[in-house]
Motif scaffolding. Structure first.
Motif: not given
Ligand SMILES: Cc1cc2nc3c(=O)[nH]c(=O)nc-3n(C[C@H](O)[C@H](O)[C@H](O)COP(=O)(O)O)c2cc1C
Length: 207
Positions: A38, A116-117, A99, A96, A9, A114, A103, A112, A107
């Motif tokens: 991201s 990654i989330h 991070c 991550i 991220t 994207d 993000s 959510t 989380i």
């Protein structure tokens, strides 16, 4: 052989992600790495490492780890239909690294927006290993509460705080020492030469 998901991220510290990817790509314990960066991560990787990691093809992986890889697979952060978005896809662990607080907040709230989330949300719901390497200073109460909430759910919060007991000489020494700690958490073997073995002087050992 492990399958590991890496999210990068837009927090500072993309060099940690780069070094982890290089280690995992070489590791005989790892069969596959699913990688997501991201939008903000793409920008910070560009700023900090001077790399152009925008795009969808294998050049992104080559830019990051310095060689082609048949182990590291790149997903677009917008691709919420990717394999790692589903609990039926077996990923042993997700990290991550770094991070961002954004993000972290998404989380911890179950938002959510994207891949990654979403992939992190899946790891939590499936009770699988999720590691966050948060980066910000100072932390405000929102950041701390988000970390506490996730830690209570079993998410491992492992900030990249450098240690000095191993007498690092270079930035590489600091980064590698931290990456070795992460590999321990992942159960990926490595040859770390900087494990603490007690105070040798105190125990009368001269070397
Ligand atoms: C050069 C640069 C460094 C940044 N460093 C941090 C940081 O250390 N921690 C953080 O939480 N956000 C940092 N940010 C801000 C995040 O990139 C921003 O909040 C972004 O929306 C995070 O989105 P993401 O979590 O989807 O990557 C940085 C931004 C830039 C451009």
């Amino acid at each position: 052989m492990k399958s590991i998901t890496i999210g990068i991220t837009g927090a500072s510290g993309s060099i940690y992600a780069q070094r982890l990817l290089v280690f995992l790509n070489k590791s005989a314990d790892v069969s596959r790495v699913d990688l997501v960066i991201s939008q903000a991560g793409i920008r910070v990787v560009g700023e900090e490492l001077g790399l152009k990691v925008a795009g969808t093809d294998s050049r992104v992986v080559r830019e990051l780890i310095g060689q082609d890889s048949d182990k590291v697979f790149l997903h677009q952060a917008s691709d919420i239909g990717a394999t790692i978005a589903s609990g039926s896809y077996l990923s042993d662990a997700m990290i991550i690294i770094p991070c961002s607080m954004g993000s972290l907040g998404a989380i911890s709230s179950g938002i959510t927006r994207d891949l990654i989330h979403r992939a992190a949300d899946v790891m939590i719901k499936e009770n699988r290993l999720l590691i966050l390497v948060p980066r910000e200073t100072p932390f405000n109460v929102i950041h701390l509460e988000n970390m506490l909430k996730l830690a209570r759910l079993g998410v491992r919060i492992i900030p990249a705080m450098p240690s000095f007991y191993h007498h690092p000489k270079t930035i590489d020494d600091l980064i590698d020492h931290f990456i070795h700690r992460l590999l321990d958490h992942l159960g990926v073997s490595h040859e770390q030469e900087t494990r603490w073995e007690g105070s040798k002087k105190k125990e009368g050992i001269t070397k």
